[in-house]
Design a protein around this motif. Structure first.
Motif, PDB file in Angstrom:
ATOM      1  N   SER A  51      28.946  42.055  96.082  1.00  0.00           N
ATOM      2  CA  SER A  51      28.137  41.501  95.002  1.00  0.00           C
ATOM      3  C   SER A  51      29.039  40.979  93.893  1.00  0.00           C
ATOM      4  O   SER A  51      30.257  41.207  93.894  1.00  0.00           O
ATOM      5  CB  SER A  51      27.180  42.559  94.462  1.00  0.00           C
ATOM      6  OG  SER A  51      26.309  43.025  95.471  1.00  0.00           O
ATOM      7  N   ARG A  55      24.861  42.267  88.772  1.00  0.00           N
ATOM      8  CA  ARG A  55      24.392  43.034  89.935  1.00  0.00           C
ATOM      9  C   ARG A  55      25.504  43.946  90.462  1.00  0.00           C
ATOM     10  O   ARG A  55      25.243  45.093  90.839  1.00  0.00           O
ATOM     11  CB  ARG A  55      23.928  42.069  91.026  1.00  0.00           C
ATOM     12  CG  ARG A  55      23.354  42.752  92.263  1.00  0.00           C
ATOM     13  CD  ARG A  55      23.000  41.709  93.301  1.00  0.00           C
ATOM     14  NE  ARG A  55      22.482  42.317  94.515  1.00  0.00           N
ATOM     15  CZ  ARG A  55      21.209  42.614  94.731  1.00  0.00           C
ATOM     16  NH1 ARG A  55      20.314  42.361  93.787  1.00  0.00           N
ATOM     17  NH2 ARG A  55      20.829  43.153  95.870  1.00  0.00           N
ATOM     18  N   ARG A  56      26.706  43.435  90.477  1.00  0.00           N
ATOM     19  CA  ARG A  56      27.843  44.250  90.933  1.00  0.00           C
ATOM     20  C   ARG A  56      28.043  45.452  90.015  1.00  0.00           C
ATOM     21  O   ARG A  56      28.333  46.565  90.486  1.00  0.00           O
ATOM     22  CB  ARG A  56      29.104  43.387  90.965  1.00  0.00           C
ATOM     23  CG  ARG A  56      30.358  44.121  91.433  1.00  0.00           C
ATOM     24  CD  ARG A  56      31.583  43.248  91.252  1.00  0.00           C
ATOM     25  NE  ARG A  56      32.770  43.917  91.756  1.00  0.00           N
ATOM     26  CZ  ARG A  56      33.271  43.743  92.959  1.00  0.00           C
ATOM     27  NH1 ARG A  56      32.703  42.887  93.798  1.00  0.00           N
ATOM     28  NH2 ARG A  56      34.353  44.383  93.339  1.00  0.00           N
ATOM     29  N   GLU A 111      18.614  46.738  88.988  1.00  0.00           N
ATOM     30  CA  GLU A 111      19.267  45.878  89.975  1.00  0.00           C
ATOM     31  C   GLU A 111      18.426  44.647  90.302  1.00  0.00           C
ATOM     32  O   GLU A 111      18.965  43.576  90.619  1.00  0.00           O
ATOM     33  CB  GLU A 111      19.529  46.693  91.250  1.00  0.00           C
ATOM     34  CG  GLU A 111      20.236  45.946  92.351  1.00  0.00           C
ATOM     35  CD  GLU A 111      20.359  46.779  93.608  1.00  0.00           C
ATOM     36  OE1 GLU A 111      20.724  46.213  94.655  1.00  0.00           O
ATOM     37  OE2 GLU A 111      20.082  47.997  93.545  1.00  0.00           O
ATOM     38  N   SER A 112      17.103  44.801  90.238  1.00  0.00           N
ATOM     39  CA  SER A 112      16.214  43.681  90.547  1.00  0.00           C
ATOM     40  C   SER A 112      15.894  42.821  89.331  1.00  0.00           C
ATOM     41  O   SER A 112      15.088  41.882  89.446  1.00  0.00           O
ATOM     42  CB  SER A 112      14.908  44.212  91.149  1.00  0.00           C
ATOM     43  OG  SER A 112      14.231  45.047  90.194  1.00  0.00           O
ATOM     44  N   THR A 114      16.174  39.964  86.685  1.00  0.00           N
ATOM     45  CA  THR A 114      16.722  38.609  86.717  1.00  0.00           C
ATOM     46  C   THR A 114      16.999  38.045  85.331  1.00  0.00           C
ATOM     47  O   THR A 114      17.680  37.021  85.223  1.00  0.00           O
ATOM     48  CB  THR A 114      15.740  37.684  87.451  1.00  0.00           C
ATOM     49  OG1 THR A 114      14.462  37.713  86.797  1.00  0.00           O
ATOM     50  CG2 THR A 114      15.595  38.098  88.915  1.00  0.00           C
ATOM     51  N   LEU A 119      19.564  42.420  81.123  1.00  0.00           N
ATOM     52  CA  LEU A 119      20.709  43.059  81.776  1.00  0.00           C
ATOM     53  C   LEU A 119      21.822  43.351  80.767  1.00  0.00           C
ATOM     54  O   LEU A 119      22.424  44.429  80.782  1.00  0.00           O
ATOM     55  CB  LEU A 119      21.245  42.164  82.888  1.00  0.00           C
ATOM     56  CG  LEU A 119      20.460  42.158  84.197  1.00  0.00           C
ATOM     57  CD1 LEU A 119      21.019  41.117  85.146  1.00  0.00           C
ATOM     58  CD2 LEU A 119      20.488  43.536  84.841  1.00  0.00           C
TER      59      LEU A 119
END
Length: 215
Positions: A51, A55-56, A111-112, A114, A119
């Protein structure tokens, strides 16, 4: 015609049963793999490695959280196997594990995400929560290690004292054996090997002349 139709229907039933069986087997294997923590951890590490971006980072936090909880569980298992007193540590770890699992669900939800703004705002908070869980587990492991090392130190001290007593007793036995050997050497006759045993010399028999003793 009816025979061919019957064969075709039987073939369709066989294919349907085979497909259903394969699907059920694959589903069972998939569930077992998901329940296997080692396989799940490996898959998560692989995903984190491939990733990129936020996300990573989220996946890296999930990996770290899983490793932390596993290390805490390993410490509790060792404390239980040692048989020594571990107090409230198992209960405390259950609370830590419950909070860690809730945090894991939050990370899966993150994680999901967007929205990059969300984030950017949530990642530092999630990292701080993971740090807190890791700090609690470190203290728990330190407490378990102190208990194990304390019992080990006591056991080693007892073994050292027993060893000293055994070594002292062995030294006394060796000295006594050597003393007995020296005493036997002093008592035994000293003759060269192969020398025949000497016998006392016979005194010569005295003879009297009867003629000379007559008057």
């Amino acid at each position: 015609m009816e025979v061919l139709l019957g064969i075709f229907i039987a073939f369709l039933i066989f294919v349907a049963v085979a497909i259903t069986t394969v699907a059920l087997v694959v589903r069972a294997v998939y569930r077992r793999i998901r329940r296997n923590r080692a396989v799940a951890a490996t898959a998560l590490r692989t995903r984190a490695g491939f990733s990129h971006g936020p996300r990573r980072k989220v996946l890296a936090l999930r990996v770290r959280l899983g490793d932390t909880l596993d290390s805490g569980q390993a410490a509790i298992d060792l404390a239980a196997q040692s048989g020594g007193g571990h107090g409230e540590l198992p209960r405390l770890f259950r609370r830590i594990k419950t909070e860690g699992e809730a945090l894991g669900l939050q990370l899966r939800l993150l994680e999901s995400e967007t929205d990059q703004a969300v984030l950017a705002a949530e990642l530092p908070l999630a990292a701080d929560r993971v740090d807190q869980v890791a700090g609690l587990v470190r203290r728990l492991r330190s407490a378990v290690a102190s208990g194990l090392s304390g019992s080990t130190d006591d056991t080693l001290s007892a073994l050292h004292a027993d060893m000293e007593r055994e070594v002292a007793a062995l030294a006394v036995g060796v000295d006594e054996l050597q003393r007995l050997n020296r005493r036997e050497e002093r008592v035994a006759p000293t003759r060269p090997p192969g020398h025949p045993q000497s016998t006392p010399a016979r005194r010569p028999r005295q003879t009297f002349d009867l003629k000379e003793t007559r008057p």
